[in-house]
Design a protein around this motif. Structure first.
Motif, PDB file in Angstrom:
ATOM      1  N   LEU A 145       1.052  -1.424   0.471  1.00 55.83           N
ATOM      2  CA  LEU A 145      -0.064  -0.061  -0.449  1.00 55.83           C
ATOM      3  C   LEU A 145       0.991   1.425   0.105  1.00 55.83           C
ATOM      4  O   LEU A 145       2.041   1.118   1.066  1.00 55.83           O
ATOM      5  N   ARG A 146       0.387   2.332  -1.022  1.00 63.10           N
ATOM      6  CA  ARG A 146       1.208   3.770  -1.192  1.00 63.10           C
ATOM      7  C   ARG A 146       1.250   5.195  -0.297  1.00 63.10           C
ATOM      8  O   ARG A 146      -0.929   4.889   0.888  1.00 63.10           O
ATOM      9  N   ASP A 147       2.046   5.576   0.359  1.00 63.58           N
ATOM     10  CA  ASP A 147       1.959   6.976   1.035  1.00 63.58           C
ATOM     11  C   ASP A 147       1.723   7.785   0.775  1.00 63.58           C
ATOM     12  O   ASP A 147       1.845   7.701  -1.235  1.00 63.58           O
ATOM     13  N   PRO A 148       0.960   9.188   0.253  1.00 61.80           N
ATOM     14  CA  PRO A 148       0.373   8.910   2.185  1.00 61.80           C
ATOM     15  C   PRO A 148      -1.184   7.965   2.125  1.00 61.80           C
ATOM     16  O   PRO A 148      -1.665   8.099   0.828  1.00 61.80           O
ATOM     17  N   PRO A 149      -0.662   8.282   3.599  1.00 60.17           N
ATOM     18  CA  PRO A 149      -2.451   6.953   3.719  1.00 60.17           C
ATOM     19  C   PRO A 149      -3.985   8.533   3.662  1.00 60.17           C
ATOM     20  O   PRO A 149      -3.529   9.762   3.144  1.00 60.17           O
ATOM     21  N   ILE A 150      -4.662   7.921   3.213  1.00 65.49           N
ATOM     22  CA  ILE A 150      -5.629   8.980   3.402  1.00 65.49           C
ATOM     23  C   ILE A 150      -6.752   8.695   4.617  1.00 65.49           C
ATOM     24  O   ILE A 150      -6.843   7.986   4.411  1.00 65.49           O
ATOM     25  N   ALA A 151      -7.254   9.347   4.959  1.00 69.72           N
ATOM     26  CA  ALA A 151      -7.715   9.753   6.625  1.00 69.72           C
ATOM     27  C   ALA A 151      -8.769   9.754   5.700  1.00 69.72           C
ATOM     28  O   ALA A 151      -9.645   9.676   5.173  1.00 69.72           O
ATOM     29  N   ILE A 152      -9.520   9.006   7.048  1.00 70.15           N
ATOM     30  CA  ILE A 152     -11.103   8.705   6.987  1.00 70.15           C
ATOM     31  C   ILE A 152     -11.697   9.127   8.375  1.00 70.15           C
ATOM     32  O   ILE A 152     -10.856   7.917   9.129  1.00 70.15           O
ATOM     33  N   ILE A 153     -12.448  10.088   8.633  1.00 75.15           N
ATOM     34  CA  ILE A 153     -12.819  10.435   9.531  1.00 75.15           C
ATOM     35  C   ILE A 153     -14.641  10.185   9.922  1.00 75.15           C
ATOM     36  O   ILE A 153     -15.159  10.657   8.836  1.00 75.15           O
ATOM     37  N   THR A 154     -15.104   9.674  10.694  1.00 73.79           N
ATOM     38  CA  THR A 154     -16.756   9.348  10.882  1.00 73.79           C
ATOM     39  C   THR A 154     -17.072  10.387  12.411  1.00 73.79           C
ATOM     40  O   THR A 154     -16.431  10.449  13.265  1.00 73.79           O
ATOM     41  N   ALA A 155     -18.055  11.177  12.389  1.00 75.29           N
ATOM     42  CA  ALA A 155     -19.161  12.308  13.064  1.00 75.29           C
ATOM     43  C   ALA A 155     -19.427  11.309  14.661  1.00 75.29           C
ATOM     44  O   ALA A 155     -19.228  11.478  15.656  1.00 75.29           O
ATOM     45  N   GLY A 156     -19.798   9.875  13.979  1.00 77.88           N
ATOM     46  CA  GLY A 156     -20.503   9.421  14.858  1.00 77.88           C
ATOM     47  C   GLY A 156     -20.300   7.891  14.461  1.00 77.88           C
ATOM     48  O   GLY A 156     -20.069   7.644  13.526  1.00 77.88           O
ATOM     49  N   GLY A 208      -5.052   0.591  -3.310  1.00 78.91           N
ATOM     50  CA  GLY A 208      -3.935   0.552  -3.083  1.00 78.91           C
ATOM     51  C   GLY A 208      -2.720   1.056  -2.309  1.00 78.91           C
ATOM     52  O   GLY A 208      -1.537   1.760  -2.509  1.00 78.91           O
ATOM     53  N   PHE A 209      -4.176   2.170  -2.020  1.00 83.90           N
ATOM     54  CA  PHE A 209      -3.178   3.371  -1.196  1.00 83.90           C
ATOM     55  C   PHE A 209      -3.464   2.957   0.603  1.00 83.90           C
ATOM     56  O   PHE A 209      -4.644   2.335   1.499  1.00 83.90           O
ATOM     57  N   LYS A 210      -2.879   3.532   1.626  1.00 82.01           N
ATOM     58  CA  LYS A 210      -3.279   3.259   3.085  1.00 82.01           C
ATOM     59  C   LYS A 210      -4.039   4.221   3.707  1.00 82.01           C
ATOM     60  O   LYS A 210      -4.052   5.281   3.057  1.00 82.01           O
ATOM     61  N   THR A 211      -4.857   4.043   4.633  1.00 78.75           N
ATOM     62  CA  THR A 211      -6.003   4.525   5.286  1.00 78.75           C
ATOM     63  C   THR A 211      -5.275   4.605   6.832  1.00 78.75           C
ATOM     64  O   THR A 211      -4.819   3.809   7.170  1.00 78.75           O
ATOM     65  N   ILE A 212      -5.884   5.908   6.874  1.00 75.49           N
ATOM     66  CA  ILE A 212      -5.189   6.057   8.561  1.00 75.49           C
ATOM     67  C   ILE A 212      -7.198   6.351   8.844  1.00 75.49           C
ATOM     68  O   ILE A 212      -7.831   7.691   8.155  1.00 75.49           O
ATOM     69  N   THR A 213      -7.334   5.394   9.888  1.00 69.57           N
ATOM     70  CA  THR A 213      -9.223   6.126  10.751  1.00 69.57           C
ATOM     71  C   THR A 213      -8.964   6.697  11.919  1.00 69.57           C
ATOM     72  O   THR A 213      -8.848   6.519  12.501  1.00 69.57           O
ATOM     73  N   PHE A 214     -10.071   7.212  12.151  1.00 69.04           N
ATOM     74  CA  PHE A 214     -10.850   8.103  13.108  1.00 69.04           C
ATOM     75  C   PHE A 214     -12.056   7.831  13.230  1.00 69.04           C
ATOM     76  O   PHE A 214     -13.168   7.689  12.625  1.00 69.04           O
ATOM     77  N   HIS A 215     -13.135   7.446  14.680  1.00 71.96           N
ATOM     78  CA  HIS A 215     -14.250   7.473  14.574  1.00 71.96           C
ATOM     79  C   HIS A 215     -14.966   8.670  15.712  1.00 71.96           C
ATOM     80  O   HIS A 215     -13.977   7.865  16.838  1.00 71.96           O
ATOM     81  N   ASP A 216     -15.952   8.509  15.569  1.00 73.82           N
ATOM     82  CA  ASP A 216     -16.264   9.472  16.721  1.00 73.82           C
ATOM     83  C   ASP A 216     -15.829  10.462  16.993  1.00 73.82           C
ATOM     84  O   ASP A 216     -15.726  10.843  18.557  1.00 73.82           O
ATOM     85  N   VAL A 217     -15.640  11.345  16.177  1.00 73.87           N
ATOM     86  CA  VAL A 217     -15.291  12.274  16.525  1.00 73.87           C
ATOM     87  C   VAL A 217     -16.037  13.812  16.342  1.00 73.87           C
ATOM     88  O   VAL A 217     -15.623  14.662  15.564  1.00 73.87           O
ATOM     89  N   GLY A 218     -17.477  13.886  16.285  1.00 71.54           N
ATOM     90  CA  GLY A 218     -18.348  14.644  15.762  1.00 71.54           C
ATOM     91  C   GLY A 218     -18.304  15.838  16.402  1.00 71.54           C
ATOM     92  O   GLY A 218     -17.621  16.032  17.634  1.00 71.54           O
ATOM     93  N   ILE A 219     -18.758  16.871  15.794  1.00 75.87           N
ATOM     94  CA  ILE A 219     -19.136  18.560  16.515  1.00 75.87           C
ATOM     95  C   ILE A 219     -19.101  18.912  17.978  1.00 75.87           C
ATOM     96  O   ILE A 219     -19.059  19.380  19.077  1.00 75.87           O
ATOM     97  N   ALA A 220     -20.178  17.627  17.875  1.00 83.15           N
ATOM     98  CA  ALA A 220     -21.322  17.431  20.096  1.00 83.15           C
ATOM     99  C   ALA A 220     -19.840  17.414  20.656  1.00 83.15           C
ATOM    100  O   ALA A 220     -19.902  17.934  22.000  1.00 83.15           O
ATOM    101  N   GLY A 221     -18.416  17.220  20.267  1.00 80.50           N
ATOM    102  CA  GLY A 221     -17.615  16.835  21.509  1.00 80.50           C
ATOM    103  C   GLY A 221     -16.401  17.383  20.798  1.00 80.50           C
ATOM    104  O   GLY A 221     -15.188  16.711  20.197  1.00 80.50           O
ATOM    105  N   GLU A 243      -2.695  13.746   3.188  1.00 82.37           N
ATOM    106  CA  GLU A 243      -3.357  14.810   2.119  1.00 82.37           C
ATOM    107  C   GLU A 243      -4.396  14.916   1.812  1.00 82.37           C
ATOM    108  O   GLU A 243      -5.231  16.258   0.955  1.00 82.37           O
ATOM    109  N   VAL A 244      -5.332  14.100   1.595  1.00 82.77           N
ATOM    110  CA  VAL A 244      -6.236  13.834   2.282  1.00 82.77           C
ATOM    111  C   VAL A 244      -7.482  13.202   2.431  1.00 82.77           C
ATOM    112  O   VAL A 244      -6.590  11.836   3.634  1.00 82.77           O
ATOM    113  N   ALA A 245      -8.675  13.501   2.376  1.00 82.92           N
ATOM    114  CA  ALA A 245      -9.147  13.290   3.938  1.00 82.92           C
ATOM    115  C   ALA A 245     -10.494  12.848   3.612  1.00 82.92           C
ATOM    116  O   ALA A 245     -10.985  14.224   2.524  1.00 82.92           O
ATOM    117  N   ILE A 246     -11.188  11.469   4.113  1.00 78.34           N
ATOM    118  CA  ILE A 246     -12.907  12.204   4.036  1.00 78.34           C
ATOM    119  C   ILE A 246     -13.532  11.980   5.216  1.00 78.34           C
ATOM    120  O   ILE A 246     -13.414  11.596   5.822  1.00 78.34           O
TER     121      ILE A 246
END
Length: 181
Positions: free
Chosen positions: A41-52, A70-83, A100-103
């Motif tokens: 998998l290639r760098d840089p990772p693509i971030a995937i972030i969920t609100a809930g 073919g790309f790496k990912t880095i994920t973060f869950h439950d980081v919505g604006i309620a907190g 460089e790119v975040a979903i």
């Protein structure tokens, strides 16, 4: 019940199609058939972030597609604006990892892509989800909020469209690796 039906269909496919590798990403409901050996998998990772946590199914769909393309990912869950304080470590980690790119995936009012965009230097792909109720139910409220964002650099895909967001992220990341802005 639905997962049992999907698992049965996956088994039928696995038993009847010859592929070098078959991956089933259950949480994202994605089945990938490969006729070749996977490349690292290639760098840089693509971030995937969920609100809930209710948005994770769209995130997992996007993650499966990105990894298979073919790309790496880095994920973060439950980081919505309620907190709101939860977003700051995510921004820091994305910067440290060279993202460089975040979903950014959110239901309800769909404000997380705008908030994240105000703190992050890269391209944001907003994905409204059908999670929510009331006037903006079914994802309409989240979609309208994301489309109306005053922050530049936010691309918005359709409601629950993890596949479209993933493909856009990979295309952007592929181009970014060839050119510097």
């Amino acid at each position: 019940f639905l997962n049992n039906i999907l698992r049965d269909k996956v088994e039928i496919i696995k038993n009847n199609i010859k592929a070098k590798r078959i991956n089933y990403y259950e949480r994202g409901r994605v089945l990938a058939l490969r006729m070749d050996d996977p490349k690292p998998l290639r760098d840089p990772p693509i971030a995937i972030i969920t609100a809930g946590t209710a948005d994770i199914y769209v995130a997992e769909e996007a993650k499966a597609i990105i990894n298979e393309l073919g790309f790496k990912t880095i994920t973060f869950h439950d980081v919505g604006i309620a907190g709101l304080q939860r977003i700051f470590p995510v921004v820091k980690k994305c910067m440290e990892e060279g993202v460089e790119v975040a979903i950014v995936i959110a239901g309800m009012e769909g404000a997380l892509p705008s908030v994240f965009s105000s703190l992050f230097h890269g391209i944001i792909i907003g994905v409204p989800t059908s999670i929510g109720y009331g006037y903006g139910g079914g994802g309409i409220g989240a979609l309208m909020t994301m489309l109306q964002s005053c922050n530049p650099g936010i691309l918005v895909v359709n409601i629950d469209n993890g596949v479209g967001a993933a493909i856009a992220a990979v295309m952007i990341s592929s181009l970014a690796s060839k050119y510097t802005i």
